[in-house]
Design an enzyme around this catalytic site. Structure first.
Site, mmCIF file in Angstrom:
data_model
loop_
_atom_site.group_PDB
_atom_site.id
_atom_site.type_symbol
_atom_site.label_atom_id
_atom_site.label_comp_id
_atom_site.label_asym_id
_atom_site.label_seq_id
_atom_site.Cartn_x
_atom_site.Cartn_y
_atom_site.Cartn_z
ATOM 1 N N TYR A 90 0.829 -1.202 0.000
ATOM 2 C CA TYR A 90 0.000 0.000 0.000
ATOM 3 C C TYR A 90 0.863 1.251 0.000
ATOM 4 C CZ TYR A 90 0.287 1.033 5.115
ATOM 5 O OH TYR A 90 0.695 1.345 6.392
ATOM 6 N N ARG A 170 -12.910 -1.163 6.989
ATOM 7 C CA ARG A 170 -12.236 -0.546 5.855
ATOM 8 C C ARG A 170 -13.183 -0.553 4.655
ATOM 9 N NH1 ARG A 170 -9.584 0.683 9.490
ATOM 10 N NH2 ARG A 170 -7.340 0.475 9.826
ATOM 11 N N GLU A 233 -10.798 13.749 17.533
ATOM 12 C CA GLU A 233 -11.336 15.010 17.023
ATOM 13 C C GLU A 233 -10.295 15.636 16.106
ATOM 14 O OE1 GLU A 233 -12.819 19.434 18.554
ATOM 15 O OE2 GLU A 233 -12.161 17.930 20.012
ATOM 16 N N GLY A 267 -1.598 3.536 12.673
ATOM 17 C CA GLY A 267 -1.159 2.694 13.778
ATOM 18 C C GLY A 267 -1.602 3.170 15.142
ATOM 19 N N ASP A 270 -4.010 0.683 16.591
ATOM 20 C CA ASP A 270 -3.283 -0.542 16.948
ATOM 21 C C ASP A 270 -2.483 -0.338 18.232
ATOM 22 O OD1 ASP A 270 -4.251 -1.519 14.517
ATOM 23 O OD2 ASP A 270 -2.488 -0.794 13.444
#
Length: 327
Positions: A90, A170, A233, A267, A270
């Site tokens: 990607y 996704r 936000e 990330g 994650d």
């Protein structure tokens, strides 16, 4: 005994430096990027015993990805290798207001999308593991990947291995209707759900006037042990406010809001998953929320999907670390 096993795809990540567009750049920075490998690496960096399971093409790119996990102390001995298929790729363009960052996928027919039930002995593997973690990205990759995700979750429940799961919707991989049809039946095997309010509304049809009520409805419907909701936000592309909340056994847990300047926002979710699981495994829901929230906030300052922040840095943030140079 392993503390956590994660399962999912990691791709080669290519990004133009200095905010260039893909059409104008002549060079690309190379990293490895994938939700479940990032969680595994982050948990290993925090001191847990972790393995990552995937299916990779046995070539230079596959081995590069494997080596990135090994650098962080992750057990990669359960990866399924194939001489066929390909490694997914990607491309990430970094934006600045008013232009948002952008991801372009080239992951069709990747090795893990061709995974099939029976390739991994999940009962044996998870029988020696405390926690299993995956996300909604994995079943989105193909019908085979969805079947293997279900196979792993069922095995975890059978052998008494706890399950953490991030909905991670996704829209470029499948529709909300497809995601819901596939994942709602999987929720019966999940102990800790991590998501955003937006994703739970799209995938599981749970909506309410507050984050707290969304979490309560999720826990009530699916009998989750814990529900975590991350909250972002957007002030600008390069400046956000970040926080999270958790719900468990009828109690709402909340933590501070972090103002973050963004070097790389990929990330962050994650990192929250890893920080929460670390805190929950070594403590309780309140500790999990604080560690997950601080770890995710710190991730915004790190280039790449893996969080290079340390446990000491997390704990300093929780205590209110300042911005003066550390000398």
């Amino acid at each position: 005994m392993l503390d956590v096993i994660t399962f999912g795809e990691t791709m080669v990540r290519l990004s133009p430096p200095n905010y260039r567009r893909l059409e104008q750049t002549s060079v690309l920075d190379v990293n490895a990027g994938g939700a479940e490998m990032s969680v595994a690496c982050n948990l290993s960096r925090l001191g847990l015993n972790v393995a990552w399971v995937s299916r990779l093409t046995d070539n230079e790119l596959g081995r590069m990805i494997r080596n990135k996990a090994r650098e962080q102390g992750v057990d990669t001995s359960h990866i399924v290798w194939t001489k066929d298929d390909r490694v997914g790729v990607y491309f990430l363009e970094f934006g600045a207001s008013p232009r948002a960052s952008k991801v372009v996928y080239d992951r069709a027919n990747s090795a893990i999308s061709r995974t099939r039930p029976g390739e991994v002995n999940w009962e044996e593997l998870l029988g020696q593991t405390k926690w299993f973690y995956t996300s909604g990205i994995t079943p989105a990759l193909s019908p085979g990947a969805a079947q293997v995700t279900a196979e792993a979750l069922k095995a975890a429940k059978k052998v008494g291995c706890k399950v953490g799961y991030d909905l991670n919707y996704r829209g470029r991989l499948w529709t909300a209707e497809e995601a819901g049809k596939c994942q709602e039946p999987l929720m019966q095997y999940v102990d800790v759900l991590i998501s955003t309010e937006e994703d739970t509304g799209k995938v599981l049809g749970i909506k309410a006037d507050s984050y707290q009520e969304v979490a309560r409805k999720l826990a009530q419907k699916f009998n989750f042990e814990v529900v975590c909701i991350t909250i972002r936000e957007d002030i600008s592309v390069l400046r956000n406010r970040w926080t999270a909340m958790a719900y468990s056994d009828g109690k709402v847990y909340e933590d501070r809001v972090y103002d973050v300047e963004i070097i790389d926002r990929l990330g962050a979710g994650d990192s929250f998953s890893a920080g929460f699981l670390y805190g929950y495994i070594t403590g309780d829901v309140a500790k999990g929320l604080k560690y997950g929230n601080a770890y995710a906030a710190l991730q915004h300052s790190n280039p790449g999907d893996i969080n290079w922040s340390t446990l000491e840095e997390i704990e300093k943030q929780i205590k209110g670390a300042g911005l003066r140079i550390s000398r």
